[in-house]
Design a protein around this motif. Structure first.
Motif, PDB file in Angstrom:
ATOM      1  N   ASP A 129      48.213  48.238  44.892  1.00 41.97           N
ATOM      2  CA  ASP A 129      47.622  47.894  46.191  1.00 41.97           C
ATOM      3  C   ASP A 129      46.235  48.536  46.238  1.00 41.97           C
ATOM      4  N   GLU A 131      41.777  47.719  44.952  1.00 41.00           N
ATOM      5  CA  GLU A 131      40.731  46.704  45.077  1.00 41.00           C
ATOM      6  C   GLU A 131      41.166  45.461  44.313  1.00 41.00           C
ATOM      7  N   LYS A 132      41.072  44.337  44.971  1.00 42.23           N
ATOM      8  CA  LYS A 132      41.659  43.104  44.432  1.00 42.23           C
ATOM      9  C   LYS A 132      41.038  42.681  43.093  1.00 42.23           C
ATOM     10  N   TYR A 135      42.857  44.248  39.960  1.00 38.71           N
ATOM     11  CA  TYR A 135      44.284  44.067  39.675  1.00 38.71           C
ATOM     12  C   TYR A 135      44.564  43.764  38.208  1.00 38.71           C
ATOM     13  N   ASN A 156      49.284  41.708  48.425  1.00 39.83           N
ATOM     14  CA  ASN A 156      48.155  40.875  48.872  1.00 39.83           C
ATOM     15  C   ASN A 156      47.940  39.602  48.071  1.00 39.83           C
ATOM     16  N   HIS A 160      44.968  37.213  49.769  1.00 47.96           N
ATOM     17  CA  HIS A 160      43.722  37.221  48.999  1.00 47.96           C
ATOM     18  C   HIS A 160      43.868  36.283  47.798  1.00 47.96           C
ATOM     19  N   LEU A 164      43.543  36.748  43.463  1.00 42.06           N
ATOM     20  CA  LEU A 164      44.935  37.090  43.156  1.00 42.06           C
ATOM     21  C   LEU A 164      45.835  35.899  42.845  1.00 42.06           C
ATOM     22  N   TYR A 167      45.946  36.147  39.303  1.00 42.41           N
ATOM     23  CA  TYR A 167      46.824  37.254  38.905  1.00 42.41           C
ATOM     24  C   TYR A 167      48.276  36.769  38.855  1.00 42.41           C
TER      25      TYR A 167
END
Length: 195
Positions: A129, A131-132, A135, A156, A160, A164, A167
């Motif tokens: 959790d 900074e996006k 990741y 998130n 986001h 993500l 991701y």
């Protein structure tokens, strides 16, 4: 399983988070903590496990850490939380101590991308959790610290979608994982390590 001391701290942090959002503080000045339902979900993931070792990437002021540490304290285990923001690390220490969980949670202050390489431990659960845009790199660094049967949880992934969604797609396409998007609160990607 949550005593009054823990509940009091969690409720205060929830009020503080709601107030910061109401006042429109920029994200970097807010707690940026998980929703209470996500906290309960994290608790339920770790509480039944014996000697559960948890790595938290992005501890903020300790809200999710408290949920995780409250879970691991019953059957043994610990939470190692990484956070780089100095003001948040000071608040993390105060909040975790006030909740009476400092025997089950440890804070490593500094940049997780730098700190992860120095950690030799193996973890049962990793919670991302942070900074996006970090990741993917955080996952790559943490992946080697999780053995088969371990779980990596990323927050998130629905709130986001950029970056993500990529991701989640990468985790779901990985044959060494079984991964699923859980539409709880801001969205969680749960990835079980198979090999």
């Amino acid at each position: 399983m949550l005593d009054d001391r823990i509940r009091t701290v969690l409720e205060r942090l929830e009020r503080e988070d709601a107030s910061e959002r109401e006042r429109g503080l920029p994200p970097e000045q807010r707690a940026r903590q998980v929703e209470p339902t996500t906290g309960r979900f994290l608790f339920s993931l770790v509480a039944p496990q014996t000697d559960c070792e948890v790595l938290e990437l992005g501890g903020s002021r300790g809200y999710s850490t408290i949920w995780l540490a409250a879970g691991v304290r019953y059957f043994g285990g610990r939470v190692l939380s990484l956070e780089h923001d100095r003001a948040k690390t000071e608040a993390w220490r105060r909040n975790v101590a006030e909740a009476g969980l400092d025997d089950w949670a440890e804070l490593l202050a500094g940049d997780a991308l730098e700190s992860l390489g120095r950690i030799d431990d193996v973890f049962d659960v990793v919670f991302i959790d942070a900074e996006k845009e970090d990741y993917e790199r955080l996952f790559a660094l943490a992946r080697g610290k999780v053995e088969p049967g371990g779980l990596i949880v990323a927050d998130n992934v629905l709130s986001h979608p950029e970056p993500l969604a990529r991701y989640s797609a990468a985790r779901q396409a990985d044959p060494d994982l079984t991964s699923v998007t859980v539409p709880l609160d801001r969205g969680l990607e749960l990835s079980v390590v198979l090999r």
